[in-house]
Design a protein around this motif. Structure first.
Motif, short mmCIF file in Angstrom:
data_model
loop_
_atom_site.label_atom_id
_atom_site.label_comp_id
_atom_site.label_asym_id
_atom_site.label_seq_id
_atom_site.Cartn_x
_atom_site.Cartn_y
_atom_site.Cartn_z
N GLU A 169 0.83 -1.21 0.00
CA GLU A 169 0.00 0.00 0.00
C GLU A 169 0.87 1.26 0.00
OE1 GLU A 169 -2.41 2.18 3.48
OE2 GLU A 169 -2.91 0.05 3.28
N ALA A 170 1.92 1.25 0.83
CA ALA A 170 2.80 2.43 0.95
C ALA A 170 3.61 2.65 -0.33
CB ALA A 170 3.73 2.27 2.15
N VAL A 171 3.98 1.57 -1.01
CA VAL A 171 4.74 1.68 -2.26
C VAL A 171 3.90 2.40 -3.33
CG1 VAL A 171 5.63 0.33 -4.22
CG2 VAL A 171 6.31 -0.26 -1.90
N LYS A 172 2.57 2.18 -3.30
CA LYS A 172 1.70 2.79 -4.31
C LYS A 172 1.40 4.27 -4.04
CE LYS A 172 -0.44 -1.56 -5.63
NZ LYS A 172 -1.55 -2.47 -5.35
N ASP A 173 1.77 4.73 -2.86
CA ASP A 173 1.57 6.15 -2.52
C ASP A 173 2.76 6.95 -3.06
OD1 ASP A 173 1.38 8.67 -1.35
OD2 ASP A 173 0.63 7.91 0.55
N VAL A 174 2.48 7.79 -4.06
CA VAL A 174 3.57 8.50 -4.76
C VAL A 174 4.37 9.41 -3.81
CG1 VAL A 174 2.51 8.43 -7.03
CG2 VAL A 174 1.97 10.33 -5.49
N ARG A 175 3.78 9.81 -2.70
CA ARG A 175 4.50 10.71 -1.78
C ARG A 175 5.68 10.02 -1.08
NH1 ARG A 175 -0.65 12.28 1.72
NH2 ARG A 175 -0.82 10.03 1.46
N ASN A 176 5.72 8.69 -1.14
CA ASN A 176 6.76 7.95 -0.40
C ASN A 176 8.04 7.71 -1.20
OD1 ASN A 176 5.27 7.74 1.97
ND2 ASN A 176 4.22 5.88 1.26
N HIS A 177 8.12 8.29 -2.41
CA HIS A 177 9.24 7.92 -3.28
C HIS A 177 10.37 8.95 -3.35
CE1 HIS A 177 7.63 4.11 -4.86
NE2 HIS A 177 6.47 4.67 -4.52
N GLY A 178 10.23 10.04 -2.60
CA GLY A 178 11.32 11.02 -2.59
C GLY A 178 12.39 10.64 -1.57
N TYR A 179 13.40 11.50 -1.44
CA TYR A 179 14.40 11.29 -0.39
C TYR A 179 13.72 11.35 0.98
CZ TYR A 179 18.16 12.05 -3.80
OH TYR A 179 19.01 11.95 -4.86
N SER A 180 14.21 10.52 1.89
CA SER A 180 13.65 10.49 3.24
C SER A 180 14.68 11.08 4.21
CB SER A 180 13.34 9.05 3.62
OG SER A 180 12.81 8.97 4.91
N LYS A 181 14.23 11.55 5.35
CA LYS A 181 15.17 12.10 6.35
C LYS A 181 16.13 11.01 6.80
CE LYS A 181 14.14 14.80 9.71
NZ LYS A 181 13.50 15.28 10.97
N SER A 182 17.40 11.36 6.94
CA SER A 182 18.38 10.30 7.23
C SER A 182 18.25 9.73 8.65
CB SER A 182 19.81 10.78 6.96
OG SER A 182 20.26 11.64 7.97
N ASN A 183 17.57 10.44 9.55
CA ASN A 183 17.41 9.88 10.91
C ASN A 183 16.10 9.11 11.08
OD1 ASN A 183 15.77 12.15 10.86
ND2 ASN A 183 16.12 12.63 13.02
N GLY A 184 15.29 9.03 10.02
CA GLY A 184 14.04 8.27 10.08
C GLY A 184 12.83 9.17 10.30
N ILE A 185 11.66 8.73 9.83
CA ILE A 185 10.46 9.55 10.00
C ILE A 185 10.02 9.55 11.47
CG2 ILE A 185 9.68 9.32 7.60
CD1 ILE A 185 7.75 7.17 8.44
N ARG A 186 9.40 10.65 11.86
CA ARG A 186 9.07 10.86 13.28
C ARG A 186 8.21 9.73 13.86
NH1 ARG A 186 6.69 16.00 13.61
NH2 ARG A 186 8.64 16.97 14.23
N ASN A 187 7.20 9.30 13.12
CA ASN A 187 6.29 8.28 13.66
C ASN A 187 6.98 6.94 13.93
OD1 ASN A 187 4.15 9.98 13.89
ND2 ASN A 187 3.02 9.20 12.11
N LEU A 188 7.97 6.62 13.13
CA LEU A 188 8.72 5.39 13.38
C LEU A 188 9.58 5.53 14.63
CD1 LEU A 188 9.58 2.54 12.71
CD2 LEU A 188 11.12 3.43 10.94
N ARG A 189 10.22 6.70 14.77
CA ARG A 189 11.03 6.93 15.98
C ARG A 189 10.15 6.91 17.23
NH1 ARG A 189 12.91 12.04 15.40
NH2 ARG A 189 12.26 12.36 13.22
N ARG A 190 8.94 7.44 17.11
CA ARG A 190 8.01 7.42 18.25
C ARG A 190 7.60 5.99 18.60
NH1 ARG A 190 3.91 12.35 16.92
NH2 ARG A 190 2.55 11.22 18.34
N GLU A 191 7.43 5.17 17.58
CA GLU A 191 7.05 3.77 17.81
C GLU A 191 8.17 3.00 18.53
OE1 GLU A 191 3.83 1.95 18.01
OE2 GLU A 191 3.74 3.58 16.55
N VAL A 192 9.42 3.30 18.15
CA VAL A 192 10.57 2.67 18.83
C VAL A 192 10.59 3.08 20.30
CG1 VAL A 192 13.10 2.53 18.90
CG2 VAL A 192 11.92 2.52 16.70
#
Length: 416
Positions: free
Chosen positions: A71-94
């Motif tokens: 599902e995330a692969v099909k979202d065109v917004r996910n294909h640019g460069y990403s922050k090198s420290n990781g997206i905020r929601n993933l860091r919050r989940e950790v």
């Protein structure tokens, strides 16, 4: 054409020489090269080799994780460069996982970083913290990257035996008292790879005390946090009081979540060390593909039951393998955690051949691939590391093939 050009026409140019940086020459030889080459040959020839060499999970991630990824692969917004420290929601989940599982509070902004697998994070952390003349203490036998990453950062390594935890601590203190300049970094790894040694939470309290007394930075490699048996719960280094003052911990989604090829790891703990890692990473990479990060959030949020179920699968495999080896008369302690069995080679075979030759014999004559303990440094000599990635039937079959191989080798040595 000029005369000078003609006069050189008959001379052979010296062969062009590629000169590696000194750090490459400092790397020890890759011990598993011979085994991997023979394994490849056998596979090409169509042999069915039972592979217990690498801790490469053979089970898939949970369906809902793969679905989220699609599902995330099909979202065109996910294909640019990403922050090198990781997206905020993933860091919050950790951070949420650390609080729920270990009672550790982390600031997702400054005390958690996403890495391209924990190995990349670990290596770049060594690059941020170590330089020529700096020394790191590592456990022996050692997981190769624990020494290679230090060597690539131009540091020196002192390896101390990890078998007895109290002795390991006193040896660290002794080394800090007697070495000048003092060691800069302590690398710890529990549940330990390859030897499967485990510790209780009090151990990390002592590590923090030693680190504060001698000014040691600590890196905890907690790769097997999620794979444990018989009710044992591997403790986190960060749960010891004051641990975040002196060090960081690396975790991964490769093992318990079966996401090894996804390369998702995390660094948590000391803000300054994480800032140093972020500086290095900022120059080396642009962060992880965002679709993978989004699927990882779902895995962390909803994956507790799947992780527990996976541990039970590894526990059944451990029992099948250990029971089989014990019936062959081998000296094996069942591990409390991790994806490996650390088995002592029978005495009569140790007298006859090196661990590497023993492992090569099992592969050549028995079609069973294992990791020789000597691949993890001199203190691994006499042991084999067997990974639990094959199913129970295949592991029982491996024991039968090992038995047959040793019988055949025994018969050959008698007739020779």
């Amino acid at each position: 054409m000029s005369d000078s050009a003609h006069s050189h026409g008959d001379q052979q140019d010296p062969p062009f020489e590629v000169q590696f940086a000194q750090r490459v020459y400092r790397l020890p030889p890759y011990m598993f090269g011979r085994i991997n080459a023979l394994l490849y040959e056998k596979r090409v020839a169509g042999n069915d080799v039972i592979d217990m060499g690498m801790g490469n999970p053979s089970d898939p991630p949970a369906d809902y994780v793969m679905e989220k990824m699609c599902e995330a692969v099909k979202d065109v917004r996910n294909h640019g460069y990403s922050k090198s420290n990781g997206i905020r929601n993933l860091r919050r989940e950790v951070a949420a996982k650390y609080l729920k599982k270990y009672g550790v509070r982390l600031d997702p902004e400054s005390e958690v970083m996403v890495c391209l697998g924990s190995k990349e994070g670990f290596s770049h952390m060594c690059l941020a913290m170590m330089g020529p003349g700096d020394t790191a203490i590592v456990p022996a036998p050692y997981f190769p990257v624990h020494t290679y990453a230090v060597a690539l950062a131009s540091g020196n390594v002192i390896s101390l035996d990890v078998a007895n935890s109290e002795k390991f601590l006193s040896n660290i203190a002794y080394t800090c008292e007697h070495l000048y300049p003092k060691p800069k970094l302590l690398i710890i790894c529990y549940p330990h790879n390859p030897s499967t040694v485990t510790v209780e939470p009090e151990f990390f309290v002592d590590v923090v005390k030693i680190a504060k007394k001698y000014g040691l930075m600590v890196i905890s490699d907690f790769a097997y946090a999620d794979v444990a048996f018989d009710g044992y719960k591997p403790p986190s280094f960060l749960s010891a009081p004051g641990a975040s003052d002196v060090g960081v911990e690396f975790t991964t989604m490769s093992k318990g979540y079966n996401m090894a090829g996804w390369r998702v790891g995390f660094c948590a703990g000391n803000k300054e060390m994480i800032r140093g890692l972020g500086t290095i990473k900022g120059y080396y990479d642009y962060g992880m593909f965002q679709a993978i990060q989004i699927a990882s959030i779902i895995a962390l949020r909803e994956g507790d039951a799947a992780v527990e179920a996976q541990s039970l699968i590894y526990q059944s495999r451990r029992d099948a393998l250990v029971d089989g080896l014990v019936r062959l008369g081998w000296d094996v302690t069942p591990p409390r955690a991790g994806m490996f069995v650390w088995a002592k080679i029978p005495e009569e075979w140790q007298k006859r051949m090196s661990t590497m030759d023993f492992a090569m014999m099992l592969l050549e004559k028995g079609d069973v691939a294992v990791s020789p303990g000597s691949g993890f440094g001199p203190s691994g000599e006499g042991y084999l590391r067997l990974s639990l990635v094959e199913n129970e039937n295949r592991l029982r079959q491996a024991v039968r093939q090992i038995k047959g191989c040793l019988k055949e080798a025994e018969a050959e040595s008698i007739t020779a």
